[in-house]
Design a protein around this motif. Structure first.
Motif, PDB file in Angstrom:
ATOM      1  N   VAL A  91      39.364  -5.882  -8.833  1.00 38.74           N
ATOM      2  CA  VAL A  91      40.469  -4.975  -9.127  1.00 38.74           C
ATOM      3  C   VAL A  91      39.974  -3.695  -9.803  1.00 38.74           C
ATOM      4  N   TRP A  92      39.204  -3.841 -10.899  1.00 36.54           N
ATOM      5  CA  TRP A  92      38.799  -2.644 -11.642  1.00 36.54           C
ATOM      6  C   TRP A  92      37.879  -1.752 -10.818  1.00 36.54           C
ATOM      7  N   LYS A  93      36.976  -2.337 -10.049  1.00 30.80           N
ATOM      8  CA  LYS A  93      36.066  -1.530  -9.232  1.00 30.80           C
ATOM      9  C   LYS A  93      36.861  -0.718  -8.205  1.00 30.80           C
ATOM     10  N   ALA A  94      37.879  -1.341  -7.599  1.00 31.39           N
ATOM     11  CA  ALA A  94      38.702  -0.632  -6.615  1.00 31.39           C
ATOM     12  C   ALA A  94      39.496   0.498  -7.272  1.00 31.39           C
ATOM     13  N   ILE A  95      40.035   0.223  -8.477  1.00 35.43           N
ATOM     14  CA  ILE A  95      40.806   1.248  -9.187  1.00 35.43           C
ATOM     15  C   ILE A  95      39.906   2.419  -9.580  1.00 35.43           C
ATOM     16  N   PHE A  96      38.724   2.091 -10.115  1.00 34.63           N
ATOM     17  CA  PHE A  96      37.810   3.145 -10.548  1.00 34.63           C
ATOM     18  C   PHE A  96      37.365   4.001  -9.360  1.00 34.63           C
ATOM     19  N   THR A  97      37.083   3.354  -8.233  1.00 35.51           N
ATOM     20  CA  THR A  97      36.705   4.102  -7.025  1.00 35.51           C
ATOM     21  C   THR A  97      37.817   5.046  -6.609  1.00 35.51           C
ATOM     22  N   HIS A  98      39.061   4.561  -6.672  1.00 34.21           N
ATOM     23  CA  HIS A  98      40.208   5.397  -6.297  1.00 34.21           C
ATOM     24  C   HIS A  98      40.351   6.586  -7.257  1.00 34.21           C
ATOM     25  N   LEU A  99      40.163   6.340  -8.567  1.00 34.12           N
ATOM     26  CA  LEU A  99      40.252   7.419  -9.555  1.00 34.12           C
ATOM     27  C   LEU A  99      39.161   8.470  -9.309  1.00 34.12           C
ATOM     28  N   MET A 100      37.978   8.032  -8.938  1.00 38.55           N
ATOM     29  CA  MET A 100      36.888   8.979  -8.657  1.00 38.55           C
ATOM     30  C   MET A 100      37.226   9.836  -7.440  1.00 38.55           C
ATOM     31  N   ARG A 101      37.870   9.243  -6.450  1.00 40.83           N
ATOM     32  CA  ARG A 101      38.270  10.021  -5.259  1.00 40.83           C
ATOM     33  C   ARG A 101      39.299  11.091  -5.635  1.00 40.83           C
ATOM     34  N   ILE A 102      40.204  10.727  -6.552  1.00 44.30           N
ATOM     35  CA  ILE A 102      41.204  11.701  -7.004  1.00 44.30           C
ATOM     36  C   ILE A 102      40.522  12.873  -7.703  1.00 44.30           C
ATOM     37  N   LEU A 103      39.528  12.572  -8.561  1.00 48.53           N
ATOM     38  CA  LEU A 103      38.813  13.626  -9.269  1.00 48.53           C
ATOM     39  C   LEU A 103      38.040  14.519  -8.309  1.00 48.53           C
ATOM     40  N   HIS A 104      37.423  13.909  -7.294  1.00 45.79           N
ATOM     41  CA  HIS A 104      36.710  14.709  -6.294  1.00 45.79           C
ATOM     42  C   HIS A 104      37.679  15.604  -5.532  1.00 45.79           C
ATOM     43  N   ALA A 105      38.861  15.053  -5.210  1.00 40.81           N
ATOM     44  CA  ALA A 105      39.864  15.843  -4.483  1.00 40.81           C
ATOM     45  C   ALA A 105      40.395  16.981  -5.342  1.00 40.81           C
ATOM     46  N   ALA A 106      40.478  16.761  -6.655  1.00 37.60           N
ATOM     47  CA  ALA A 106      40.971  17.809  -7.561  1.00 37.60           C
ATOM     48  C   ALA A 106      39.986  18.963  -7.646  1.00 37.60           C
ATOM     49  N   GLY A 107      38.706  18.664  -7.431  1.00 39.71           N
ATOM     50  CA  GLY A 107      37.694  19.716  -7.439  1.00 39.71           C
ATOM     51  C   GLY A 107      37.366  20.201  -8.835  1.00 39.71           C
ATOM     52  N   GLY A 108      36.718  21.356  -8.898  1.00 39.66           N
ATOM     53  CA  GLY A 108      36.340  21.905 -10.194  1.00 39.66           C
ATOM     54  C   GLY A 108      35.301  21.056 -10.890  1.00 39.66           C
ATOM     55  N   THR A 109      35.442  20.933 -12.185  1.00 34.04           N
ATOM     56  CA  THR A 109      34.484  20.170 -12.987  1.00 34.04           C
ATOM     57  C   THR A 109      35.075  18.847 -13.464  1.00 34.04           C
ATOM     58  N   ALA A 110      36.046  18.306 -12.733  1.00 31.55           N
ATOM     59  CA  ALA A 110      36.727  17.079 -13.165  1.00 31.55           C
ATOM     60  C   ALA A 110      35.749  15.907 -13.298  1.00 31.55           C
ATOM     61  N   VAL A 111      34.862  15.747 -12.306  1.00 28.14           N
ATOM     62  CA  VAL A 111      33.909  14.636 -12.341  1.00 28.14           C
ATOM     63  C   VAL A 111      32.929  14.818 -13.497  1.00 28.14           C
ATOM     64  N   GLN A 112      32.457  16.064 -13.707  1.00 28.43           N
ATOM     65  CA  GLN A 112      31.530  16.334 -14.800  1.00 28.43           C
ATOM     66  C   GLN A 112      32.206  16.105 -16.153  1.00 28.43           C
ATOM     67  N   GLU A 113      33.484  16.445 -16.228  1.00 29.33           N
ATOM     68  CA  GLU A 113      34.229  16.226 -17.472  1.00 29.33           C
ATOM     69  C   GLU A 113      34.310  14.740 -17.795  1.00 29.33           C
ATOM     70  N   LEU A 114      34.524  13.909 -16.742  1.00 31.15           N
ATOM     71  CA  LEU A 114      34.560  12.455 -16.961  1.00 31.15           C
ATOM     72  C   LEU A 114      33.202  11.951 -17.468  1.00 31.15           C
ATOM     73  N   ASN A 115      32.116  12.470 -16.874  1.00 35.96           N
ATOM     74  CA  ASN A 115      30.782  12.067 -17.316  1.00 35.96           C
ATOM     75  C   ASN A 115      30.532  12.473 -18.756  1.00 35.96           C
ATOM     76  N   TRP A 116      30.963  13.699 -19.129  1.00 42.15           N
ATOM     77  CA  TRP A 116      30.770  14.147 -20.502  1.00 42.15           C
ATOM     78  C   TRP A 116      31.503  13.246 -21.470  1.00 42.15           C
ATOM     79  N   ARG A 117      32.714  12.862 -21.099  1.00 46.01           N
ATOM     80  CA  ARG A 117      33.510  12.004 -21.991  1.00 46.01           C
ATOM     81  C   ARG A 117      32.891  10.619 -22.138  1.00 46.01           C
TER      82      ARG A 117
END
Length: 434
Positions: free
Chosen positions: A408-434
């Protein structure tokens, strides 16, 4: 140093120190090094391992057995389920160990001095007027206490004054892919002991995990064999049915007469502390992912009642956590009783003697209501008459690693990462920083 830095670059400092320990050994003879040949020494080792009297033989303690499962087809009728005319598929070279031999070797080993032979309860005195029960170890669980009371209430023969101990058996299995490319895989079954602290049991270096068996798959030429018998390929339902039959045929092999006898009457073992005790093996948990749970519990995969423990409806799963849902889990547990076995036997009779399809309405009349399947459960067949309190459905506990972290968690996390990639910008980098 020349040896370390030449050739392969994967030789560490610890490997260099280990090599020096061999060279510095008083039994080391420099003259032997002159004529050393890796190929020759490897052949000598292989020859030594093939020697039946060798105590380090690779299959020491392991057995190779075979099982048979019936191959049937819709509209093909037989006199009974025991009809000798029913074709059988033989599965050879099943690697397994005796569970009783594992229990004996563990309780005779010095590690058993750390085992808790007598269960107990733990409480936390939170305040002067508030005492809370602590749920932590298997040996202090209500199930362990109930099992301890049950074995001590069994009648004793004259002169049998031995201390009675529950051997808490905790099973685990998972089909494992061995390579990134190709289809090489293993399906091991492991055994742990709940008498041991989870803090020791959870350490890979503690040696607390005991291999029990390796479950084979149906042969690659299964369809060819089926076509030769019936001039038609098997359906998906029939292939799944044969997988279930194979799994429970192997468990009937593991739950042999020695185990059933020990389950009923216990076995005398002189433990490492020099005290002889009567040990009663009892199954406590079976950890597996959902596909394996339904295979072992003989429940239909994602059926009308998908849970292997209770009869909650698939349509009611969105209500998980509510009062009604919790009440269902408590009051509508699956039970291994005469009614359950009667339904399975009637369904099998229709399939074998009348040639009904596995998913026909006639078979579904007995099985669909509880999402059962027409396979006799090995735990039920072997142990139902030994202990009336045993209910194999309750073995299949929640396994957070398989069912949440890797599911369950792996599927949810994968889906959240896809949303961040779709949002563009520095969303993925912001998650890594946090």
């Amino acid at each position: 140093m020349c040896w370390q830095y030449s050739g392969s670059t994967s030789k560490s400092i610890s490997e260099l120190n280990r090599l020096w320990s061999y060279v510095n050994d008083p039994l080391f003879n420099p003259a032997d090094e002159i004529s050393f040949s890796h190929d020759r020494e490897r052949k000598l080792i292989e020859k030594y391992l093939r020697d039946q009297s060798n105590p380090f033989r690779a299959d020491h303690g392991w057995l190779r057995s075979s099982v048979e499962i019936p191959l049937i087809k819709e509209k093909v009728k037989f006199d009974s389920e025991d009809d000798p005319e029913i074709p059988k598929l033989t599965i050879d070279n099943i690697l397994h160990r005796s569970i009783i031999n594992i229990i004996k070797s563990v309780f005779e080993d010095s590690i058993s001095s750390t085992f808790h032979m007598t269960p107990f309860q733990q409480f936390w005195n939170a305040s002067d007027d508030r005492i809370l029960k602590v749920y932590s170890e298997a040996y202090s669980s209500p199930e362990m206490l109930d099992a301890y009371k049950q074995i001590n209430s069994l009648p004793r023969e004259a002169g049998d004054n031995y201390e009675r101990v529950v051997a808490s058996l905790m099973l685990w299995s998972d089909a494992t892919q061995l390579v990134n490319f190709g289809d090489a895989s293993l399906w091991p079954v492991y055994l742990f002991f709940g008498n041991q602290s989870k803090y020791t049991r959870g350490k890979p270096t503690s040696g607390a995990c005991h291999h029990v068996a390796y479950i084979p798959k149906l042969p690659d030429n299964f369809q060819d064999i089926y076509v030769q018998l019936y001039e038609d390929a098997s359906t998906d339902e029939m292939y799944t049915h044969c997988k279930r039959e194979l799994m429970h045929a192997i468990w009937e092999l593991l739950l042999d007469e020695d185990f059933v006898r020990a389950y009923k009457y216990g076995i005398l073992i002189e433990c490492a502390d020099g005290i002889t005790r009567r040990i009663f093996p009892r199954f406590f948990t079976y950890s597996a992912d959902y596909p394996e749970k339904v295979l072992l519990a003989c429940v239909k995969f994602l059926g009308q009642c998908p849970c292997p423990r209770c009869l909650v409806k698939k349509t009611d799963i969105p209500d998980m956590g509510k009062d009604d849902d919790m009440n269902t889990r408590r009051t509508e547990l699956r039970e291994d009783n005469d009614n359950y076995r009667r339904k399975v036997n009637k369904a099998r009779k229709l399939i074998f003697t009348q040639g009904k399809r596995l998913n026909s309405k006639y078979v579904a009349k007995y099985l669909k209501g509880e999402s059962l399947v027409p396979t006799r459960n090995a735990f039920s067949e072997r142990l139902s008459g030994s202990d009336e309190a045993f209910n194999f459905f309750l073995l299949f506990i929640v396994d957070l690693l398989h069912e949440f972290e890797l599911g369950v968690w792996k599927a949810i996390f994968t889906h959240l990462m896809r949303i961040l990639h779709a949002a563009g910008g520095t969303a993925v980098q912001e998650l890594n920083w946090r």
